[in-house]
Motif scaffolding. Sequence first.
Motif, PDB file in Angstrom:
ATOM      1  N   ARG A   5     -48.961 -18.542  16.837  1.00  0.00           N
ATOM      2  CA  ARG A   5     -50.384 -18.310  16.643  1.00  0.00           C
ATOM      3  C   ARG A   5     -51.021 -17.977  17.989  1.00  0.00           C
ATOM      4  O   ARG A   5     -50.772 -18.647  18.979  1.00  0.00           O
ATOM      5  N   CYS A   6     -51.821 -16.941  18.021  1.00  0.00           N
ATOM      6  CA  CYS A   6     -52.535 -16.572  19.244  1.00  0.00           C
ATOM      7  C   CYS A   6     -53.501 -17.698  19.620  1.00  0.00           C
ATOM      8  O   CYS A   6     -54.284 -18.136  18.785  1.00  0.00           O
ATOM      9  N   PRO A   7     -53.454 -18.185  20.857  1.00  0.00           N
ATOM     10  CA  PRO A   7     -54.325 -19.302  21.242  1.00  0.00           C
ATOM     11  C   PRO A   7     -55.804 -18.927  21.301  1.00  0.00           C
ATOM     12  O   PRO A   7     -56.669 -19.786  21.245  1.00  0.00           O
ATOM     13  N   LYS A   8     -56.084 -17.635  21.390  1.00  0.00           N
ATOM     14  CA  LYS A   8     -57.478 -17.222  21.520  1.00  0.00           C
ATOM     15  C   LYS A   8     -58.141 -16.973  20.154  1.00  0.00           C
ATOM     16  O   LYS A   8     -59.225 -17.478  19.890  1.00  0.00           O
ATOM     17  N   CYS A   9     -57.484 -16.198  19.287  1.00  0.00           N
ATOM     18  CA  CYS A   9     -58.150 -15.809  18.035  1.00  0.00           C
ATOM     19  C   CYS A   9     -57.458 -16.346  16.787  1.00  0.00           C
ATOM     20  O   CYS A   9     -57.905 -16.082  15.678  1.00  0.00           O
ATOM     21  N   ASP A  10     -56.340 -17.092  16.941  1.00  0.00           N
ATOM     22  CA  ASP A  10     -55.697 -17.701  15.773  1.00  0.00           C
ATOM     23  C   ASP A  10     -54.853 -16.739  14.943  1.00  0.00           C
ATOM     24  O   ASP A  10     -54.294 -17.116  13.933  1.00  0.00           O
ATOM     25  N   HIS A  11     -54.770 -15.506  15.352  1.00  0.00           N
ATOM     26  CA  HIS A  11     -53.997 -14.511  14.620  1.00  0.00           C
ATOM     27  C   HIS A  11     -52.504 -14.840  14.742  1.00  0.00           C
ATOM     28  O   HIS A  11     -52.045 -15.270  15.785  1.00  0.00           O
ATOM     29  N   TYR A  12     -51.743 -14.649  13.669  1.00  0.00           N
ATOM     30  CA  TYR A  12     -50.309 -14.897  13.727  1.00  0.00           C
ATOM     31  C   TYR A  12     -49.546 -13.674  14.204  1.00  0.00           C
ATOM     32  O   TYR A  12     -49.853 -12.548  13.822  1.00  0.00           O
ATOM     33  N   ILE A  29     -48.415 -10.043  23.307  1.00  0.00           N
ATOM     34  CA  ILE A  29     -49.775  -9.533  23.428  1.00  0.00           C
ATOM     35  C   ILE A  29     -50.330  -9.498  22.011  1.00  0.00           C
ATOM     36  O   ILE A  29     -49.775  -8.839  21.138  1.00  0.00           O
ATOM     37  N   CYS A  30     -51.389 -10.252  21.788  1.00  0.00           N
ATOM     38  CA  CYS A  30     -51.968 -10.355  20.451  1.00  0.00           C
ATOM     39  C   CYS A  30     -52.494  -8.979  20.027  1.00  0.00           C
ATOM     40  O   CYS A  30     -53.255  -8.356  20.760  1.00  0.00           O
ATOM     41  N   ASP A  31     -52.078  -8.508  18.827  1.00  0.00           N
ATOM     42  CA  ASP A  31     -52.554  -7.179  18.419  1.00  0.00           C
ATOM     43  C   ASP A  31     -53.960  -7.227  17.820  1.00  0.00           C
ATOM     44  O   ASP A  31     -54.545  -6.216  17.497  1.00  0.00           O
ATOM     45  N   GLU A  32     -54.491  -8.435  17.698  1.00  0.00           N
ATOM     46  CA  GLU A  32     -55.856  -8.566  17.170  1.00  0.00           C
ATOM     47  C   GLU A  32     -56.877  -8.582  18.324  1.00  0.00           C
ATOM     48  O   GLU A  32     -57.820  -7.831  18.321  1.00  0.00           O
ATOM     49  N   CYS A  33     -56.653  -9.463  19.314  1.00  0.00           N
ATOM     50  CA  CYS A  33     -57.649  -9.596  20.399  1.00  0.00           C
ATOM     51  C   CYS A  33     -57.098  -9.173  21.763  1.00  0.00           C
ATOM     52  O   CYS A  33     -57.805  -9.230  22.756  1.00  0.00           O
ATOM     53  N   LYS A  34     -55.835  -8.767  21.799  1.00  0.00           N
ATOM     54  CA  LYS A  34     -55.189  -8.241  23.017  1.00  0.00           C
ATOM     55  C   LYS A  34     -54.909  -9.300  24.088  1.00  0.00           C
ATOM     56  O   LYS A  34     -54.565  -8.966  25.209  1.00  0.00           O
TER      57      LYS A  34
HETATM   58 ZN   LIG Z   1     -55.592 -13.023  19.510  1.00  0.00          ZN
END
Ligand SMILES: [Zn+2]
Length: 176
Positions: A5-12, A29-34
């Motif tokens: 889980r992305c620590p910033k936006c919770d995206h998996y 690299i989170c593809d939701e919030c980068k």
């Molecule tokens: Zn994220």
Amino acid sequence: MKRVRCPKCDHYIIFDETKYEEGQSLVFICDECKKQFSIRIGASKLNAIRKEEKIDEQENKDSFGSIVVVENAFAYKQVLPLKEGDNVIGRRNKGMNIEVPIETNDPNMDRKHCTINVKRNKQGKLLYTLRDNGSLCGTFVMNELVGDREQVRIEDGAILTLGATTVILRAAEERQ
Ligand SMILES: [Zn+2]
């Protein structure tokens, strides 16, 4: 396949753990919030993830049924409970409150893709009615497109397609 889980936006983020060895550090690299973040693969971490994935489909037996998400390239298997009334189904997004949030990277699933309404008729039988929410790629029941403003009665075992994702309706047991 495993997920973090992305620590910033919770995206998996889904990744193939078999490509890595225990103790190795991975950078994502989170593809939701980068946001960029790293994890170290340890035995305890992998075990914790495995435990979390042991979902009992019978868990929601006494409720209003559930939606089973079939594992694919974008998502792991999920069982999400339904409630009485409208259940909006879509791609999970932090800060958006819907009844059936699916953890997936499927780009063709809308955030409010379709809705299943659950209600009890006079005989006490639960009725499941599906409608599309004007989704970009449409909602399909047994490979048939649900039209605009169309309401489709679905039964236990109905196979729905949302983008590249297949979900199955598990109706609740009938109460006598
Ligand atoms: Zn994220």
